[in-house]
Design an enzyme around this catalytic site. Structure first.
Site, PDB file in Angstrom:
ATOM      1  N   HIS A  80      -5.324  -5.546  -3.220  1.00  0.00           N
ATOM      2  CA  HIS A  80      -5.490  -4.979  -4.398  1.00  0.00           C
ATOM      3  C   HIS A  80      -5.183  -3.736  -4.609  1.00  0.00           C
ATOM      4  CE1 HIS A  80      -5.907  -8.798  -7.152  1.00  0.00           C
ATOM      5  NE2 HIS A  80      -5.355  -9.308  -6.892  1.00  0.00           N
ATOM      6  N   GLU A 135      -6.698  -1.478  -6.341  1.00  0.00           N
ATOM      7  CA  GLU A 135      -8.260  -0.873  -6.641  1.00  0.00           C
ATOM      8  C   GLU A 135      -9.333  -0.869  -5.069  1.00  0.00           C
ATOM      9  OE1 GLU A 135      -6.679  -2.827  -8.340  1.00  0.00           O
ATOM     10  OE2 GLU A 135      -8.085  -3.140  -9.651  1.00  0.00           O
ATOM     11  N   CYS A 192      -9.316  -6.273 -12.440  1.00  0.00           N
ATOM     12  CA  CYS A 192      -9.883  -8.174 -12.605  1.00  0.00           C
ATOM     13  C   CYS A 192     -11.331  -7.666 -11.732  1.00  0.00           C
ATOM     14  CB  CYS A 192      -8.898  -8.060 -11.386  1.00  0.00           C
ATOM     15  SG  CYS A 192      -9.247  -8.292  -9.996  1.00  0.00           S
TER      16      CYS A 192
END
Lengths: 139, 139
Positions: free
Chosen positions: A41, A43, A71
Site C-alpha cells: 500500500h 502508506e 486501512c
C-alpha cells in the site's frame, strides 16, 4: 500526483508522502498488483522509504499525507513508526481505521497516538477513486 | 527457530512462518533494528515472501504461525492477504490485535475474517520474550 501514477498502472489510485523537517522525504503509490504484494500500500511503501532516508525506524516529528483514510494495516504501521501527524483526503467506509470503522491512530491502549486531520481535499481524493472504479466496471 | 534467530541479532524475538499446500513457503523473523524499518515485523516479512513465492497477493488457503499475537499492523496485513488461519503462541497485552486489545482478525465490518488459534505453545513463546527483555534490562 502519486495517486495518478497508481491510476495509470491500473492500481487502486492511492498516493502518500511523508514530510519531515519541512521536506518531502518519501513519495509512494499503491503497487499491490504490480508487485504481487498485499502489503505494498502507498502508506507502507512511503514509511519504508522515509525510514531508509533518515536511517531510523522511528519517524518521530514526521507527518504522512495520504489520499485515502488508512486501512488497519497502514494505520498500525503509522503507530509502529511513531509518526506524529496524519492528514488524509477521502474517508473510507469499507476499511477506514482512522475513525470510520475503528480508530487505530488514537487507541488509548497503544503506546502512540497521532494527530489526525481527515477530509482534506476530500472531493479531489474521492473523485480519482470514483473515476477508477467506474472505469473498472466499464471494462 | 525464527524467533531464536531474531534473539541472536538483538531483535525482539518474534518468528513467523506461512504454510500453504502443506508446505512452509515463507520463514521470517523480526528485523526492525537491522533494517531500520518499522514495518519489518516477522509477519510482514513472511507475508511478503509467501506472496512472492506463489506470485499472488492473495494468500487464500494459507496459514500463518507466529510466536506472538500480531499487532494491529500485522493483523491488518493478514486480512489484506486474505490468509485463512492464524496460529499464535503468546498473547500480547501491550499491542495484541487478535483478541487482546482489539480484534482485527475477526472484525465484522471488514471483508475478510480469519480462523484464529491463540496460546499454542504459549509457555515456550513467552519464555523467549522473557529471556530477551531480562537480558535487555541487565545490559
Amino acid at each position: 500526483m502519486e495517486a495518478e501514477k497508481a491510476f495509470e498502472k491500473g492500481e487502486v489510485p492511492i498516493g502518500a508522502v511523508v514530510v519531515y523537517g519541512g521536506k518531502i522525504i518519501a513519495r509512494a503509490h499503491n503497487l499491490r498488483e504490480e508487485r504481487n504484494d498485499p502489503t505494498a500500500h502507498a502508506e507502507i511503501l512511503a514509511i519504508q522509504e522515509a525510514a531508509q532516508n533518515i536511517k531510523s525506524w522511528r519517524l518521530k516529528g514526521a507527518a504522512m499525507y495520504v489520499t485515502l483514510e488508512p486501512c488497519p494495516m497502514c494505520a498500525g504501521a503509522l503507530v509502529q513508526a511513531r509518526i506524529d501527524t496524519l492528514v488524509f483526503g477521502a474517508w473510507d467506509g469499507k476499511a477506514g481505521a482512522a475513525g470510520t470503522l475503528l480508530d487505530i491512530t488514537n487507541f488509548p491502549g497503544f503506546n502512540h497516538q497521532l494527530k489526525v486531520f481527515g477530509g482534506v481535499m476530500e472531493q479531489e481524493c474521492q473523485e480519482i477513486m470514483r473515476r477508477f472504479f467506474s472505469r473498472l466496471r466499464r471494462n
